[in-house]
Design a protein around this motif. Sequence first.
Motif, PDB file in Angstrom:
ATOM      1  N   TYR A 153       0.831  -1.205   0.000  1.00 16.01           N
ATOM      2  CA  TYR A 153       0.000   0.000   0.000  1.00 16.01           C
ATOM      3  C   TYR A 153       0.862   1.250   0.000  1.00 16.01           C
ATOM      4  O   TYR A 153       1.923   1.291   0.629  1.00 16.01           O
ATOM      5  N   SER A 156      -1.430   6.984   0.949  1.00 14.72           N
ATOM      6  CA  SER A 156      -2.768   7.479   0.619  1.00 14.72           C
ATOM      7  C   SER A 156      -3.769   6.332   0.502  1.00 14.72           C
ATOM      8  O   SER A 156      -4.921   6.461   0.922  1.00 14.72           O
ATOM      9  N   GLN A 157      -3.359   5.203  -0.052  1.00 13.23           N
ATOM     10  CA  GLN A 157      -4.258   4.053  -0.152  1.00 13.23           C
ATOM     11  C   GLN A 157      -4.626   3.523   1.227  1.00 13.23           C
ATOM     12  O   GLN A 157      -5.781   3.172   1.482  1.00 13.23           O
ATOM     13  N   ARG A 160      -7.084   5.890   2.865  1.00  9.52           N
ATOM     14  CA  ARG A 160      -8.423   5.744   2.308  1.00  9.52           C
ATOM     15  C   ARG A 160      -9.118   4.507   2.866  1.00  9.52           C
ATOM     16  O   ARG A 160     -10.307   4.552   3.206  1.00  9.52           O
TER      17      ARG A 160
END
Length: 246
Positions: A153, A156-157, A160
């Motif tokens: 990851y 930002s992923q 989220r």
Amino acid sequence: MSLDVTELRAFYASPLGEVAQRLVGRSVHRMLGSVSGLRVMGLGYAVPYLGPVRHAAERTLAFMPATQGVTNWPVSGRSASCLVDPTMMPLPDAAVDRVLLIHAVEAVESPAELMQEVWRVLTPGGRLIMAVPNRRGLWARRDATPFGHGQPYSRSQLGRLMRETLFAPEDWAETLYVPPVEGWLTLRTASAWERVGTGLSLPFAGLHVVEAGKQLHRPVAVHARKAARLGARVLVPVPAPVPGGA
């Protein structure tokens, strides 16, 4: 693809695994803080990091996914490990105070379902600490270590994913700047790699380590009311006439 528990255990018994455990453990245990009187659950293969908290916590559980396999933990005394479906854990709602995810998020088919189940078993005010491979790091690109398997990851992923499953990130750390090579030079200089990488905030750390709090309510966007148009009619209520009045 999930690794077998024997491969995970062999990695942590190796010199490179011992270095990884030491470096990752610094961030994990700093975020865990005092667990005196708390119920702590590890999910995935978290047993290398649960040892230091086992005697302080009220209860410590080591849940391992069925696709991975399970090993007895601790090695002596009553076993605290269990084979589970990580999306349907055998716990009531709000059963644990701290959850530690290691070799978990990147290894499941549906990370959102896993996080939703973790949310369910956490107490209000409970905290989640997880270590997830960084997609920009060297460790995610070399499958000779467990961190090179599964879905890595970006920051930002990961943010989220947490927001979508009602977790609020509270602390971030990056670790494992040392190259994932089992050579005497890299192993002896691992701490120096870590100091330089952390001090300069270099982007190629092997892992994200994140502490997140459980949100009790989903954030709702509030839209400002539109200003009344100039000249718009305003309805003013008129009192009803009093019977027999003047």
